[in-house]
Design an enzyme around this catalytic site. Structure first.
Site, PDB file in Angstrom:
ATOM      1  CG  MET A   1      31.365  36.341  44.881  1.00 22.21           C
ATOM      2  SD  MET A   1      30.024  35.389  44.173  1.00 22.21           S
ATOM      3  CE  MET A   1      30.520  33.737  44.595  1.00 22.21           C
TER       4      MET A   1
ATOM      5  CG  HIS B   1      39.200  35.876  49.305  1.00 22.30           C
ATOM      6  ND1 HIS B   1      38.505  35.004  50.099  1.00 22.30           N
ATOM      7  CD2 HIS B   1      38.562  35.884  48.115  1.00 22.30           C
ATOM      8  CE1 HIS B   1      37.485  34.510  49.432  1.00 22.30           C
ATOM      9  NE2 HIS B   1      37.494  35.015  48.216  1.00 22.30           N
TER      10      HIS B   1
HETATM   11  O1  PAF Z   1      35.779  34.201  42.096  1.00 25.76           O
HETATM   12  C1  PAF Z   1      34.814  34.794  42.638  1.00 25.76           C
HETATM   13  O2  PAF Z   1      34.740  34.924  43.869  1.00 25.76           O
HETATM   14  C2  PAF Z   1      33.700  35.363  41.768  1.00 25.76           C
HETATM   15  O3  PAF Z   1      33.457  34.548  40.664  1.00 25.76           O
HETATM   16  C3  PAF Z   1      33.957  36.807  41.336  1.00 25.76           C
HETATM   17  C4  PAF Z   1      35.169  36.912  40.428  1.00 25.76           C
HETATM   18  C5  PAF Z   1      34.145  37.699  42.563  1.00 25.76           C
HETATM   19  C6  PAF Z   1      32.739  37.360  40.554  1.00 25.76           C
HETATM   20  O4  PAF Z   1      31.600  37.396  41.359  1.00 25.76           O
END
Ligand code: PAF
Length: 296
Positions: A30, A37
């Site tokens: 997101m 990430h």
């Molecule tokens: O973990 C996240 O950032 C969100 O739940 C995801 C998997 C991108 C779905 O919007």
């Protein structure tokens, strides 16, 4: 790095990679990318021939409009980071482009996230997991067969997306879910986009979450196997005037059972509000500390 906005273009590019015999790694995000990430991205780049990432703040998984409004957005910075870390394609989209069959976002047909979504986060955030599964299902269908990388911090989410990947086999879509270690600040605080909203005094309080999980892990290492006493250790250590706990408990990560008392595998799970910010964290009690990545 290619930047795409149209899901059809994303699908075509991924299919052309597969036609060339290339293995695809995928990270759903997101945005507001942080080291957590980036660790997924690095691993995907190392393990695949091509890597792509989605950046989309999914309104379907927010039950609180204020939470959605205050979710950090930094598309330019995120794209820069993706490029720098070897991502081959990043894509975004809109509710309309991801769900063209729905007349408006409220008409999107939500997908049942399965039994493992019914408690913990499922109770405290009604609708959250069906919102997650509905977008992740769509993203998986767009990208197609791939290895998809998720962080262990959101442990219950990894169970839910694993369940989804089993269901997608019926549509001939093969998604291998890869669960990666939680990345933590030096203090032990699990990295999260929401940490940006913590004041200094909240960060000090939030560090107690990891301390409590570690203390519970030490109890496990001292051969405590009783679920209730492990959960009690977790809850008592979490007590802090600035922390309001939604749940703190120990479960078997393999069968997600909250019933058995003598455990042969265990994970501590916490959701708590600190300074108005809701944080979640988890720690395998039965695995060595080296499974966690700390920032230096
Ligand atoms: O973990 C996240 O950032 C969100 O739940 C995801 C998997 C991108 C779905 O919007």
């Amino acid at each position: 790095m290619k930047v795409l906005e149209n899901p059809q273009d994303v699908g075509k590019l991924c299919q052309s990679w597969r036609n060339d015999g290339l293995q695809i790694g995928f990270i759903a995000t997101m945005g507001a990318l942080h080291e957590g990430h980036l660790s997924l991205l690095r691993r995907a780049v190392a393990e695949n021939d091509r890597t792509c990432a989605s950046i989309f703040v999914n309104p379907l998984q927010f039950d609180d409009p204020d939470d959605l409004r205050s979710y950090p957005v930094n598309m330019e910075g995120d794209l820069e980071l993706c490029k720098k870390h070897g991502c081959d394609m990043a894509f975004s989209g809109t509710m309309e482009s991801f769900f063209p069959e729905a007349d408006n976002p409220h008409m999107v047909k939500r997908i049942d996230p399965g039994g493992c979504a019914s408690d913990l986060e499922g109770v405290y955030r009604p609708g959250f997991f069906d919102g997650v599964v509905t977008i992740v299902d769509r993203l998986f269908r767009i990208v197609g067969n791939c290895k998809a990388y998720f962080g262990e911090k959101d442990f219950q989410q990894t169970l839910v997306v694993r369940h989804l990947s089993h269901q997608l086999k019926d549509s001939n879509i093969e998604i291998e879910i890869v669960v990666c270690p939680t990345v933590r600040a030096k203090s032990g605080l699990a990295l999260s986009s929401r940490n940006q909203r913590l004041e200094t005094c909240d960060i000090i309080a939030a560090n107690q979450i990891y301390r409590a999980l570690k203390k519970t892990q030490r109890a496990w290492q001292c051969s405590v196997r009783d679920r209730k006493s492990l959960s009690r250790t977790l809850r008592i250590t979490l007590e802090h005037p600035l922390i309001s706990v939604d749940y703190a408990e120990v479960r078997n990560p393999d069968d997600w059972s909250s019933m058995a008392n003598q455990m042969d595998a265990a994970i501590g799970l916490v959701a708590a509000r600190v300074g108005g910010v809701r944080l979640i964290d988890s720690l395998r009690l039965d695995q060595p500390a080296c499974k966690t990545l700390h920032l230096t």
